[in-house]
Design a protein around this motif. Sequence first.
Motif, short mmCIF file in Angstrom:
data_model
loop_
_atom_site.label_atom_id
_atom_site.label_comp_id
_atom_site.label_asym_id
_atom_site.label_seq_id
_atom_site.Cartn_x
_atom_site.Cartn_y
_atom_site.Cartn_z
N GLU A 118 0.82 -1.21 0.00
CA GLU A 118 0.00 0.00 0.00
C GLU A 118 0.86 1.27 0.00
OE1 GLU A 118 -3.19 2.24 -0.49
OE2 GLU A 118 -3.26 0.06 -0.47
N ASN A 119 1.92 1.30 0.82
CA ASN A 119 2.74 2.53 0.90
C ASN A 119 3.46 2.82 -0.42
OD1 ASN A 119 4.53 0.37 1.17
ND2 ASN A 119 5.78 1.39 2.70
N GLN A 127 0.85 4.06 -2.97
CA GLN A 127 0.50 5.46 -2.66
C GLN A 127 1.61 6.41 -3.14
OE1 GLN A 127 -0.21 6.04 1.50
NE2 GLN A 127 -1.14 8.05 1.19
N ALA A 128 2.87 6.03 -2.92
CA ALA A 128 3.99 6.88 -3.36
C ALA A 128 4.04 6.96 -4.89
CB ALA A 128 5.30 6.34 -2.81
N LEU A 154 11.66 3.60 -0.10
CA LEU A 154 10.58 2.75 0.41
C LEU A 154 10.76 1.30 -0.05
CD1 LEU A 154 7.32 4.85 -0.08
CD2 LEU A 154 8.44 4.26 2.07
#
Length: 175
Positions: A47-48, A51-52, A75
């Motif tokens: 998810e992160n 999103q990025a 990330l």
Amino acid sequence: MHEEDFTESTDRPSKTKQKEAMHELRDLGAELVELSVGQLKRIDLPENILQAVRECQKITAHGARRRQIQYLGKLMRGTDDAPIRAGLALLRGESAAETARLHRLERTRAQLLEDESSLSEIAARWPQADLQQLRQLRRNALKEQEGGKPPKNFRAIFQVLQELDREGTPPDAGE
């Protein structure tokens, strides 16, 4: 000074190797940024990272975009990149298994257009197949070919076969 102070330690990779790995992850992130929303959904992204990537796609200023890609690479250091690389390879069509599967489906479509009796093979391979729908698509595709019209139903046959294959690939199908 001891001689062992000058020997390379095999405990960790060199600083150069670490930087190369970080640059690879950054480039992988930049490749993700270039994908469409539909393509991103096909890749199993945390998810992160998703999103990025979406945030970076919105940025138009060169410097800000470069920083966001750097952040995306950072990330990605904390995640397993093998599934992401595999997903990108599938999208690019680099996977030999995926290419073989698509060729198999194309052969099935060609057989169906040549001879309606190949529907029995399709029914044996995919019991959940809607044979009436395939029969109708075949009839329409042949009419399109005769009339020189765009191959709408020809493509629809392939999409139906692809969906059937996704729902349940038979265990005896050698890919």
